[in-house]
Design an enzyme around this catalytic site. Structure first.
Site, PDB file in Angstrom:
ATOM      1  N   HIS A  96      57.151  28.094 -52.957  1.00 61.01           N
ATOM      2  CA  HIS A  96      57.490  29.657 -52.386  1.00 61.01           C
ATOM      3  C   HIS A  96      58.951  29.564 -52.184  1.00 61.01           C
ATOM      4  O   HIS A  96      59.433  30.791 -52.240  1.00 61.01           O
ATOM      5  CB  HIS A  96      56.383  30.088 -51.365  1.00 61.01           C
ATOM      6  CG  HIS A  96      57.143  29.620 -50.025  1.00 61.01           C
ATOM      7  ND1 HIS A  96      56.433  30.072 -48.927  1.00 61.01           N
ATOM      8  CD2 HIS A  96      57.764  28.479 -49.417  1.00 61.01           C
ATOM      9  CE1 HIS A  96      57.147  29.425 -47.796  1.00 61.01           C
ATOM     10  NE2 HIS A  96      57.514  28.338 -48.379  1.00 61.01           N
ATOM     11  N   ASP A 138      62.030  13.256 -49.511  1.00 57.16           N
ATOM     12  CA  ASP A 138      62.903  14.336 -49.429  1.00 57.16           C
ATOM     13  C   ASP A 138      64.399  14.140 -49.617  1.00 57.16           C
ATOM     14  O   ASP A 138      64.753  12.945 -49.975  1.00 57.16           O
ATOM     15  CB  ASP A 138      62.627  14.894 -48.017  1.00 57.16           C
ATOM     16  CG  ASP A 138      62.991  16.529 -47.785  1.00 57.16           C
ATOM     17  OD1 ASP A 138      63.826  17.222 -48.312  1.00 57.16           O
ATOM     18  OD2 ASP A 138      62.134  17.111 -46.982  1.00 57.16           O
TER      19      ASP A 138
END
Length: 357
Positions: free
Chosen positions: A264, A226
């Protein structure tokens, strides 16, 4: 004489009181989320849970972190929470006194619950995150920035990077959602992970998902990947490698890549870029990308369809991304160069999409 001879148009169908009530409910839809926020802020669910049995209004008022509580104000709030099916109301003492307990959904409002939604409730209803919804009109133009960026002057990721408290709340909220989703993912898709020797969780936040996967499949070499400021604030994760980086620039190599609730957030072009990076990082013969995201059925009457459509509007307003249909996923994966894929529904709002290079 044509217009004079024409039959009059049918009278407009009369609007019923039910129609009006429906629109009032929509207009005041924010009442649901903000009454919920207030209930979380004052700890109503925790007070009820810690009481010895069902609680009276007077007992609840006495335990609130507020002095001189208005019993009328509190009663009307609790009455609304009963209407929302969060609190159960019963009577005792011959029906003269009302007592309250938590319904199953109410347990998600407990701060110490494993699947607590408290951080998500507080994060999504805080003032900055409400601003973007007032800029939906400005986001309609082609090539426009998101409503969030219109309202806040920066995109959501820059905002979170510059607001550590909100970033932590966001990641804690995602972790709460993740605990339930990951449990279902592991139970419903064991064959997806069995046989893997290595897995990278892209955008894995504080490490909740990759930790659960490692505990279920300790033979897999697991990596959390991340942004640097996210990895720096992640959980202590023994036996799991932490790698800071940017998925738009590179992805660590592994047999499988996990993209859970990631794609998304992004436009199709950005998703193709991410997926191409993932494809480069996995072996051609045995590799795969595991996507956990909504597979939207637009015309479905399924009980989760409205939730999925709400999440799509959330993506539209705040990230510029979208929830995708099965056809959308097929087109996206083809553009990224994947030869095949399969979509598997699980007991969740999301589905599992396995993509093969």
């Amino acid at each position: 004489m044509g217009s004079l001879d024409a039959k009059p148009a049918a009278a407009t169908q009369e609007v019923s009181i039910k129609d009006q009530a429906q629109l009032w409910n929509i207009i005041y839809g924010f009442a649901d989320s903000l009454v919920l926020r207030c209930a979380v802020e004052i700890g109503i669910a925790d007070i009820i849970k810690n009481n010895d049995g069902a609680i009276t209004l007077a007992q609840l008022a006495a335990k609130l972190p507020i002095t001189n509580v208005s019993s009328d104000y509190l009663y009307r709030m609790v009455r609304y929470l009963v209407h929302l099916n969060i609190i159960e109301q019963e009577t005792c003492n011959g029906g003269v006194e009302k007592v309250y307990s938590l319904k199953p959904v109410g347990t998600l409002l407990l701060r110490d619950a494993e699947r607590s939604m408290v951080p998500m409730i507080l994060g999504m209803t805080q003032k900055d995150f409400m601003v973007s919804w007032h800029f939906m009109k400005e986001g309609l133009g082609n090539g426009s920035t998101t409503a969030f960026e219109k309202g806040m002057g920066m995109d959501i990721w820059k905002y979170l990077e510059g607001n550590p408290d909100q970033s932590q709340l966001f990641n804690e909220g995602m972790a709460g959602e993740t605990r339930l989703l990951t449990k279902t993912l592991i139970e419903d898709c064991r064959d997806t992970f069995q046989g893997l020797d290595s897995l990278v969780d892209i955008g894995g936040g504080n490490g909740t998902t990759i930790k659960a996967i490692y505990e279920a499949f300790p033979h897999i070499k697991c990596t959390l990947y991340d942004l640097p400021h996210v990895v720096a604030n992640s959980h202590d994760l023994p036996n799991i490698e932490k790698v800071p980086g940017d998925m738009f620039k590179s992805v660590p190599s592994a047999q499988a890549i996990l993209l859970k609730l990631i794609l998304h957030d992004w436009t199709d072009e950005e998703c193709v870029n991410i997926l191409k990076k993932c494809k480069e990082a996995i072996p051609k013969e045995t590799g795969k990308v595991i996507i956990v995201d909504v597979a939207l059925e637009e015309e479905s009457n399924h009980e989760l369809t409205k939730t999925r459509l709400i999440l799509d509007i959330d993506m539209l307003v705040n990230t510029g991304g979208r929830e995708r249909t099965a056809d959308d996923w097929e087109n996206l994966l083809k553009r990224a160069g994947f030869r095949s894929h399969k979509i598997r529904p699980i007991r969740a709002i999301q589905s599992v999409i396995e993509a093969f290079p």
